[in-house]
Scaffold this active site. Structure first.
Site, PDB file in Angstrom:
ATOM      1  N   ASN A   1       0.820  -1.219   0.000  1.00  0.00           N
ATOM      2  CA  ASN A   1       0.000   0.000   0.000  1.00  0.00           C
ATOM      3  C   ASN A   1       0.856   1.273   0.000  1.00  0.00           C
ATOM      4  OD1 ASN A   1      -2.559   1.036  -0.057  1.00  0.00           O
ATOM      5  ND2 ASN A   1      -3.049   0.584   2.082  1.00  0.00           N
TER       6      ASN A   1
ATOM      7  N   HIS B   1     -15.026  -4.996  10.049  1.00  0.00           N
ATOM      8  CA  HIS B   1     -14.606  -3.667  10.514  1.00  0.00           C
ATOM      9  C   HIS B   1     -15.825  -2.815  10.811  1.00  0.00           C
ATOM     10  CE1 HIS B   1     -10.216  -3.289   9.206  1.00  0.00           C
ATOM     11  NE2 HIS B   1     -10.519  -4.562   9.188  1.00  0.00           N
TER      12      HIS B   1
ATOM     13  N   ARG C   1     -14.158  -5.740  14.710  1.00  0.00           N
ATOM     14  CA  ARG C   1     -13.140  -4.801  15.173  1.00  0.00           C
ATOM     15  C   ARG C   1     -13.850  -3.468  15.347  1.00  0.00           C
ATOM     16  NH1 ARG C   1      -8.019  -2.117  11.969  1.00  0.00           N
ATOM     17  NH2 ARG C   1      -9.530  -0.517  11.411  1.00  0.00           N
TER      18      ARG C   1
ATOM     19  N   HIS D   1      -3.491 -10.816   8.450  1.00  0.00           N
ATOM     20  CA  HIS D   1      -3.868  -9.486   7.958  1.00  0.00           C
ATOM     21  C   HIS D   1      -4.712  -9.628   6.677  1.00  0.00           C
ATOM     22  CE1 HIS D   1      -3.249  -5.233   7.844  1.00  0.00           C
ATOM     23  NE2 HIS D   1      -2.485  -5.215   6.775  1.00  0.00           N
TER      24      HIS D   1
ATOM     25  N   ASP E   1      -6.156  -3.726   1.080  1.00  0.00           N
ATOM     26  CA  ASP E   1      -4.911  -3.624   0.300  1.00  0.00           C
ATOM     27  C   ASP E   1      -4.249  -4.980   0.091  1.00  0.00           C
ATOM     28  OD1 ASP E   1      -4.691  -2.367   3.124  1.00  0.00           O
ATOM     29  OD2 ASP E   1      -2.636  -3.052   2.811  1.00  0.00           O
TER      30      ASP E   1
ATOM     31  N   GLU F   1      -8.949 -11.582   9.417  1.00  0.00           N
ATOM     32  CA  GLU F   1      -9.505 -10.258   9.115  1.00  0.00           C
ATOM     33  C   GLU F   1     -10.196 -10.303   7.748  1.00  0.00           C
ATOM     34  OE1 GLU F   1      -6.559  -7.186   8.775  1.00  0.00           O
ATOM     35  OE2 GLU F   1      -8.043  -5.586   8.908  1.00  0.00           O
TER      36      GLU F   1
ATOM     37  N   TRP G   1       1.533   6.598  12.401  1.00  0.00           N
ATOM     38  CA  TRP G   1       0.168   6.571  11.873  1.00  0.00           C
ATOM     39  C   TRP G   1      -0.439   5.200  12.086  1.00  0.00           C
ATOM     40  CZ3 TRP G   1      -2.256   3.712   7.934  1.00  0.00           C
ATOM     41  CH2 TRP G   1      -3.604   4.081   7.734  1.00  0.00           C
TER      42      TRP G   1
HETATM   43  O1  KDG Z   1      -1.963  -0.647   4.369  1.00  0.00           O
HETATM   44  C1  KDG Z   1      -2.155  -0.431   5.722  1.00  0.00           C
HETATM   45  C2  KDG Z   1      -3.459  -1.026   6.154  1.00  0.00           C
HETATM   46  O2  KDG Z   1      -3.570  -2.316   5.697  1.00  0.00           O
HETATM   47  C3  KDG Z   1      -3.570  -1.060   7.666  1.00  0.00           C
HETATM   48  O3  KDG Z   1      -3.574   0.238   8.156  1.00  0.00           O
HETATM   49  C4  KDG Z   1      -4.835  -1.785   8.056  1.00  0.00           C
HETATM   50  O4  KDG Z   1      -4.175  -1.771  10.350  1.00  0.00           O
HETATM   51  C5  KDG Z   1      -4.806  -2.277   9.447  1.00  0.00           C
HETATM   52  C6  KDG Z   1      -5.594  -3.461   9.743  1.00  0.00           C
HETATM   53  O5  KDG Z   1      -5.491  -3.943  10.860  1.00  0.00           O
HETATM   54  O6  KDG Z   1      -6.318  -3.916   8.859  1.00  0.00           O
HETATM   55 MG    MG Z   2      -3.906  -3.202  11.950  1.00  0.00          MG
END
Ligand code: KDG
Ligand code: MG
Length: 408
Positions: free
Chosen positions: A37, A122, A147, A318, A322, A345, A408
Site C-alpha cells: 500500500n 470492521h 473490530r 492481515h 490492500d 480479518e 500513523w
Molecule cells: O496498508 C495499511 C493497512 O492495511 C492497515 O492500516 C490496516 O491496520 C490495518 C488493519 O489492521 O487492517
Molecule cells: Mg492493523
C-alpha cells in the site's frame, strides 16, 4: 516443465493492486499478490526489473528452492519491498502446483482442520451511535466478531473510522488519492486513552458478552501508555488489542504483558520470522498478524505459524482491502489447514475489484471458505484489469496537535 513467462499487472479498480502472473511452458498460470500500500510501483519494479529474468526457465515445482534462491540470493535481506516480491512469486508457484495436482491449495497444506474460518468485520463510526449501528448491521449479517474503531472527541478524521456517516460500511479505505503527497491526520494519545474504555463499556452494555471485540491501536502508544490501556480495558474482554506500540520494538511488549491479560496481536508491518523471534519465544503476543503478501508468501507464513504453534500462539492473518483477493485466498487456505488458527480479518473488496479478480470464496454466517477450485481459486481478468489505470494513493501521515510527526 519450466517457467515460460512472468508478467506484472498493475491495476486500480478503486484501489491499487500489483499482481504477478507466472505461466509455465505447458500453459498453467499462477497468480501472486505483490501489493504494498502506497509503495506499489517499487515492488512492481523489483519483480519486473530484477526477478522476472531469473525465473524464466526455472522448474516451477521447486518452491522452497526458489524461495531460498530469491531470499538468500539477493544478499540484501528482508524489507517490505523484497518480501512482497518474493511473496508474489511464492503464491504463484503454489497456485500452479495445486492446479497441477487438481486440488485446492489447502489440501496440499495438509487438508482442512475446520469447516470454515471465523472472520472479523470492521465496524466503525465517528460517534457511538454510528458505531453501534455498524455493529448491529454486521451482527445481522451473521458476523460473530467485529473490530471497533471510533472517532475521538477533539480529533478529526482518524485511522480506522469510515468518513461516511452512520451505517454498515464495507469500503473503509486508508489509502487516499491525495495527489503527490499523503494526506495528514491529527492525533492525541491522551484524548484517545480517556475516551476508548467508555466506548467498550457501552458496547458490552448494548451488545452483551457473546460478540468477539477487537481493536487496533495502530502503533500509537508508548509502552507504558499501552500497558495502562490494556489494563483499563480488561473488564471488556477484548479478543485482542492490536499494534499497541510501534512494531520495531519487540521488547516493548514485555511491559504491556507485565501489566495486563488483554490478549495482544501484532505483525502487519513485519516481514520475516525474525521480527517475531522475541515475541514468540517469550510468549509476549497471542496472535500473529502478518499478511501472507508482506511476509514472503505461503512458504514463509506457514513456517512462522508453525513456530508460533509451539508456543500456543495463534493466527490472525492481515486481510484489509490492500491485500488483493489473491493474497486473501492464500490466507484462507492457510487458515483452513493449520491447527493454530485464531481468526481472519475480512474487509470485503468493492465490486470493481471483484470484476477484475474472480474469486471462489464463500461467506456463511461469519465464516469464510476458500472454495474447492484447484489452486488458490482466484483468477485475474486481464482485460478488465486494463480498464483501471494506476493512480497514486498514499497512507496518511499523522501529526500530534502541536505538529510533531507521530506514528500513523
Ligand atoms: O496498508 C495499511 C493497512 O492495511 C492497515 O492500516 C490496516 O491496520 C490495518 C488493519 O489492521 O487492517
Ligand atoms: Mg492493523
Amino acid at each position: 516443465m519450466s517457467i515460460a513467462s512472468v508478467d506484472v499487472i498493475v491495476t486500480s479498480p478503486g484501489r491499487n493492486f500489483v499482481t504477478l502472473k507466472v505461466t509455465t511452458s505447458d500453459g498453467i498460470v499462477g497468480w501472486g499478490d505483490a501489493t504494498l500500500n502506497g509503495r506499489e510501483l517499487s515492488v512492481a519494479s523489483y519483480l519486473s526489473d530484477h526477478l522476472a529474468s531469473m525465473l524464466i526457465g526455472r522448474d516451477e515445482d521447486r518452491i522452497e528452492d526458489t524461495w531460498q534462491y530469491l531470499y538468500r540470493g539477493a544478499y540484501w535481506r528482508r524489507g517490505p519491498v523484497t518480501m512482497a516480491a518474493i511473496a508474489a512469486v511464492d503464491m504463484a508457484l503454489w497456485d500452479i502446483k495445486a492446479k497441477k495436482a487438481g486440488m485446492p491449495l489447502y489440501q496440499l497444506l495438509g487438508g482442512a482442520s475446520r469447516d470454515g474460518v471465523r472472520v472479523y468485520a470492521h465496524a466503525s463510526g465517528t460517534d457511538f451511535a454510528a458505531l453501534s449501528n455498524a455493529i448491529t448491521g454486521y451482527r445481522e449479517l451473521g458476523f460473530t466478531a467485529v473490530r471497533v474503531q471510533t472517532g475521538v472527541p477533539g480529533l478529526g478524521q482518524i485511522y480506522g473510522v469510515s468518513a461516511a456517516g452512520p451505517g454498515v460500511r464495507y469500503d473503509y479505505e486508508p489509502a487516499k488519492r491525495s495527489g503527490d503527497r499523503p494526506a495528514e491526520e491529527q492525533w492525541d494519545t491522551r484524548q484517545y486513552l480517556t475516551h476508548m474504555p467508555g466506548v467498550f463499556a457501552q458496547i458490552r452494555e448494548e451488545f452483551g458478552t457473546d460478540l468477539r471485540l477487537l481493536h487496533d491501536g495502530h502503533h500509537r502508544m508508548t509502552p507504558i501508555e499501552a500497558a495502562r490501556f490494556a489494563k483499563d480495558i480488561e473488564p471488556y474482554d477484548l479478543f485482542w488489542l492490536e499494534d499497541a506500540t510501534p512494531g520495531e520494538d519487540q521488547a516493548a511488549l514485555r511491559l504491556i504483558r507485565q501489566h495486563s491479560t488483554t490478549p495482544l496481536a501484532i505483525g502487519e508491518v513485519f516481514n520475516t520470522v525474525y521480527d517475531y523471534q522475541t515475541l514468540i519465544t517469550e510468549r509476549l503476543i497471542d496472535y500473529v498478524r502478518s499478511a501472507v503478501t508482506h511476509t514472503g508468501g505461503i512458504t514463509a507464513m506457514k513456517k512462522i505459524l508453525d513456530f508460533a504453534a509451539i508456543y500456543g500462539i495463534r493466527s490472525g492473518i492481515h486481510g484489509p482491502t490492500d491485500i488483493s483477493p489473491v493474497g486473501m485466498a492464500a490466507a484462507l487456505h492457510l487458515d483452513l489447514a493449520i491447527h493454530n488458527f485464531g481468526i481472519q480479518e475480512y474487509m470485503p473488496h468493492n465490486e470493481q475489484t471483484l470484476e477484475v479478480f474472480q474469486t471462489s470464496f464463500t461467506f456463511d454466517r461469519g465464516f469464510l471458505h476458500p472454495g474447492d477450485q484447484p489452486g488458490l481459486g482466484v483468477e485475474l481478468d486481464e482485460e478488465a484489469a486494463s480498464a483501471f489505470e494506476y493512480t497514486k494513493a498514499y497512507l496518511p501521515v499523522n501529526r500530534l496537535l502541536d505538529g510533531t510527526v507521530h506514528d500513523w
